[in-house]
Design an enzyme around this catalytic site. Structure first.
Site, PDB file in Angstrom:
ATOM      1  N   GLU A 155       0.839  -1.208   0.000  1.00 56.44           N
ATOM      2  CA  GLU A 155       0.000   0.000   0.000  1.00 56.44           C
ATOM      3  C   GLU A 155       0.869   1.251   0.000  1.00 56.44           C
ATOM      4  O   GLU A 155       1.856   1.330   0.742  1.00 56.44           O
ATOM      5  CB  GLU A 155      -0.897  -0.030   1.251  1.00 56.44           C
ATOM      6  CG  GLU A 155      -2.268   0.537   1.026  1.00 56.44           C
ATOM      7  CD  GLU A 155      -3.075  -0.296   0.021  1.00 56.44           C
ATOM      8  OE1 GLU A 155      -3.115   0.076  -1.171  1.00 56.44           O
ATOM      9  OE2 GLU A 155      -3.661  -1.306   0.435  1.00 56.44           O
ATOM     10  N   HIS A 156       0.505   2.191  -0.836  1.00 52.58           N
ATOM     11  CA  HIS A 156       1.244   3.452  -1.000  1.00 52.58           C
ATOM     12  C   HIS A 156       2.676   3.184  -1.470  1.00 52.58           C
ATOM     13  O   HIS A 156       3.599   3.914  -1.129  1.00 52.58           O
ATOM     14  CB  HIS A 156       1.215   4.284   0.291  1.00 52.58           C
ATOM     15  CG  HIS A 156      -0.148   4.859   0.569  1.00 52.58           C
ATOM     16  ND1 HIS A 156      -0.601   6.001  -0.051  1.00 52.58           N
ATOM     17  CD2 HIS A 156      -1.183   4.423   1.337  1.00 52.58           C
ATOM     18  CE1 HIS A 156      -1.839   6.255   0.351  1.00 52.58           C
ATOM     19  NE2 HIS A 156      -2.228   5.304   1.184  1.00 52.58           N
TER      20      HIS A 156
ATOM     21  N   ASP B 232       2.974   2.109  -4.927  1.00 56.20           N
ATOM     22  CA  ASP B 232       2.983   2.164  -6.406  1.00 56.20           C
ATOM     23  C   ASP B 232       3.596   3.446  -6.945  1.00 56.20           C
ATOM     24  O   ASP B 232       4.376   3.412  -7.895  1.00 56.20           O
ATOM     25  CB  ASP B 232       1.587   1.881  -7.008  1.00 56.20           C
ATOM     26  CG  ASP B 232       0.486   2.847  -6.621  1.00 56.20           C
ATOM     27  OD1 ASP B 232       0.711   3.691  -5.724  1.00 56.20           O
ATOM     28  OD2 ASP B 232      -0.608   2.761  -7.233  1.00 56.20           O
TER      29      ASP B 232
ATOM     30  N   GLY C 244     -16.185   5.293  -2.951  1.00 50.44           N
ATOM     31  CA  GLY C 244     -15.444   5.790  -1.795  1.00 50.44           C
ATOM     32  C   GLY C 244     -15.036   4.698  -0.830  1.00 50.44           C
ATOM     33  O   GLY C 244     -14.713   4.975   0.324  1.00 50.44           O
TER      34      GLY C 244
ATOM     35  N   GLY D  97     -12.488   2.550  -1.334  1.00 49.08           N
ATOM     36  CA  GLY D  97     -11.097   2.125  -1.526  1.00 49.08           C
ATOM     37  C   GLY D  97     -10.990   0.880  -2.388  1.00 49.08           C
ATOM     38  O   GLY D  97      -9.995   0.169  -2.369  1.00 49.08           O
TER      39      GLY D  97
ATOM     40  N   SER E 235     -11.541   1.048  -5.758  1.00 51.28           N
ATOM     41  CA  SER E 235     -11.280   1.539  -7.121  1.00 51.28           C
ATOM     42  C   SER E 235     -12.516   1.629  -7.995  1.00 51.28           C
ATOM     43  O   SER E 235     -12.495   1.208  -9.162  1.00 51.28           O
ATOM     44  CB  SER E 235     -10.223   0.674  -7.822  1.00 51.28           C
ATOM     45  OG  SER E 235      -9.028   0.775  -7.158  1.00 51.28           O
ATOM     46  N   SER E 236     -13.579   2.221  -7.454  1.00 51.36           N
ATOM     47  CA  SER E 236     -14.753   2.443  -8.300  1.00 51.36           C
ATOM     48  C   SER E 236     -14.386   3.405  -9.431  1.00 51.36           C
ATOM     49  O   SER E 236     -14.891   3.270 -10.552  1.00 51.36           O
ATOM     50  CB  SER E 236     -15.908   3.006  -7.485  1.00 51.36           C
ATOM     51  OG  SER E 236     -15.511   4.177  -6.813  1.00 51.36           O
TER      52      SER E 236
ATOM     53  N   ASP F 114      -4.422   0.690  -9.538  1.00 49.02           N
ATOM     54  CA  ASP F 114      -5.856   0.451  -9.706  1.00 49.02           C
ATOM     55  C   ASP F 114      -6.219   0.222 -11.171  1.00 49.02           C
ATOM     56  O   ASP F 114      -6.923  -0.736 -11.521  1.00 49.02           O
ATOM     57  CB  ASP F 114      -6.667   1.635  -9.160  1.00 49.02           C
ATOM     58  CG  ASP F 114      -6.284   1.976  -7.739  1.00 49.02           C
ATOM     59  OD1 ASP F 114      -5.603   1.163  -7.105  1.00 49.02           O
ATOM     60  OD2 ASP F 114      -6.671   3.056  -7.274  1.00 49.02           O
TER      61      ASP F 114
HETATM   62  C1  GLA Z   1      -5.181   4.680  -4.295  1.00 51.38           C
HETATM   63  C2  GLA Z   1      -4.403   4.995  -5.561  1.00 51.38           C
HETATM   64  C3  GLA Z   1      -3.396   3.903  -5.873  1.00 51.38           C
HETATM   65  C4  GLA Z   1      -2.518   3.573  -4.665  1.00 51.38           C
HETATM   66  C5  GLA Z   1      -3.379   3.375  -3.419  1.00 51.38           C
HETATM   67  C6  GLA Z   1      -2.537   3.232  -2.164  1.00 51.38           C
HETATM   68  O1  GLA Z   1      -5.977   3.549  -4.496  1.00 51.38           O
HETATM   69  O2  GLA Z   1      -5.270   5.165  -6.646  1.00 51.38           O
HETATM   70  O3  GLA Z   1      -2.614   4.279  -6.980  1.00 51.38           O
HETATM   71  O4  GLA Z   1      -1.545   4.566  -4.465  1.00 51.38           O
HETATM   72  O5  GLA Z   1      -4.290   4.445  -3.212  1.00 51.38           O
HETATM   73  O6  GLA Z   1      -1.778   2.084  -2.236  1.00 51.38           O
END
Ligand code: GLA
Length: 387
Positions: free
Chosen positions: A37-38, A40, A125, A127, A129-130, A175
């Site tokens: 997470e965080h 990419d 919203g 998390g 990836s809608s 995403d």
């Molecule tokens: C969101 C962003 C992704 C990624 C995540 C955290 O989903 O769209 O690119 O950075 O947060 O991992």
């Protein structure tokens, strides 16, 4: 609701609004990130899978050089011309489509006017990836409407740019990449620097990925996301490295005095998360579920303490999971996505799913006064043309 039912519902509404059945039906999935997470936007590693939650678009060309969109989910419509450069507009969700149309136009691909009905089962919203699902479904449609197929990585990058330019979120590639390229029954280990992927099979029926939506979304999300990105870049600059991908714990310690304390902690999260993600992918390959679960818990602690993107509701879910423990069928749990609310992802024994669902529902409501929404998903395939 199944993908088929959504497709039918979109096609029916399209026929009702436009007067004939849609020529095209496309779908793109949301995703859940198992770990990484965080990382990419720091050129690091992520391990997501697509979920059986989709954005579906029913569409056909029209002759008036206008795009007319109707969302089943919000009940709103949007219309904008395709003649000149497309601009941002209302309602806000239409910007994901506008941005993708602009991306095709920038590549000198033909975009005709079209009518579209959009449906989505990816929670907004949450998390999951809608927004990427809507972007990728739009790009899949535009490929059919005359643009011709894009190379998959370029398609993901086009959608990512739509999010940067039209939604103002400086997101990484995870995403959109997952929504385009995911494989059924597989998680993908993505190296965000080289953009190479390793598919990791997830076919063991004894294990289930359970997603827990806290049903809270704290406002901070977008501004704090951009701030985290800037802090990571500052840390890399202080270390004279192109990105945190090139850092390790000794090099970070050596540069500690050259950066602010907060940048140090952000960097420590990214460095350790990259290691955990690669280790977790190896453990997943080996069906070593217990280790995968431990990496998930460790990821959550790092996101909570070093990266500071969790919130009390997500922490509550993870604590409840820990209390259920391995003996109760819960192997690991962590926040997933950008944070500040949204969902947690957990790995559970399939036989324990009904009991664990109930336990989390009850304990979460007791702790927070909020009802969680809990569902499981097999790893789904990426975007596809249904008709
Ligand atoms: C969101 C962003 C992704 C990624 C995540 C955290 O989903 O769209 O690119 O950075 O947060 O991992």
């Amino acid at each position: 609701m199944s993908l088929q039912t959504m497709a039918q519902r979109s096609a029916d509404l399209f026929a009702k609004c436009v007067g004939h059945p849609p020529e095209w039906l496309v779908a793109a999935p949301g995703r859940v990130n198992l770990i990484g997470e965080h990382t990419d936007y720091n050129d690091g590693f992520v391990l997501p899978m697509a979920i059986e939650r989709y954005t579906v678009i029913a569409a056909d060309r029209n002759k008036n050089r206008q795009v007319t969109l109707h969302s089943i989910t919000t009940g709103e419509s949007a219309t904008f011309p395709v003649r000149s450069g497309v601009e941002r507009g209302e309602p806000s969700w239409s910007n994901y489509v506008r941005g993708v149309v602009a991306g095709f136009q920038q590549r000198k691909r033909k975009v005709p006017g079209f009518d579209a009905v959009i449906d989505s089962s990816v929670p907004f919203g949450g998390g999951l990836s809608s927004s990427a699902a809507l972007e990728v479904a739009s790009a899949t449609l535009l490929e059919l409407l005359g643009g011709g197929p894009l190379e998959p990585i370029e398609k993901a990058l086009l959608c990512q740019k739509a999010e940067h330019d039209f939604a103002g979120v400086p997101c990484g590639i995870m995403d959109q990449f997952t929504s385009v390229l995911a494989r059924e029954n597989h998680a993908i280990l993505l190296d965000c620097r080289t953009r190479t992927t390793t598919s990791v099979p997830m076919t063991d029926p004894a294990m289930t990925v359970l997603i827990i939506n806290t049903n809270v979304r704290h406002k901070l999300a977008d501004g704090e996301y951009a701030k985290r990105r800037a802090q990571c870049e500052a840390a890399a600059r202080a270390m004279k490295l192109p990105s945190l991908r090139d850092a390790n714990e000794p090099s970070l310690k050596a540069a500690r005095s050259k950066m602010e304390e907060v940048a140090f902690r952000r960097a420590r999260h990214v460095i350790t998360e990259n290691e955990r993600t690669q280790e977790a992918a190896r453990a997943l390959q080996a069906s070593d579920w217990a280790s995968v679960g431990q990496f998930m818990y460790a990821s959550h602690v790092s996101l909570r303490d070093d990266y500071e993107v969790s919130c009390k509701e997500l922490d509550a879910v993870v604590e409840i999971a820990r209390n259920i423990g391995e003996s109760g069928g819960m192997l690991g749990c962590r926040m997933t996505g950008a944070g500040f609310g949204g969902c947690a992802v957990s790995l559970v024994k399939t036989e324990s799913v009904p009991r664990i669902t109930k336990q989390i529902e009850e304990a979460y409501e007791k702790k927070t006064g909020i009802q969680a929404t809990i569902f499981s998903s097999r790893p789904a395939a990426g975007a596809r043309v249904l008709k």
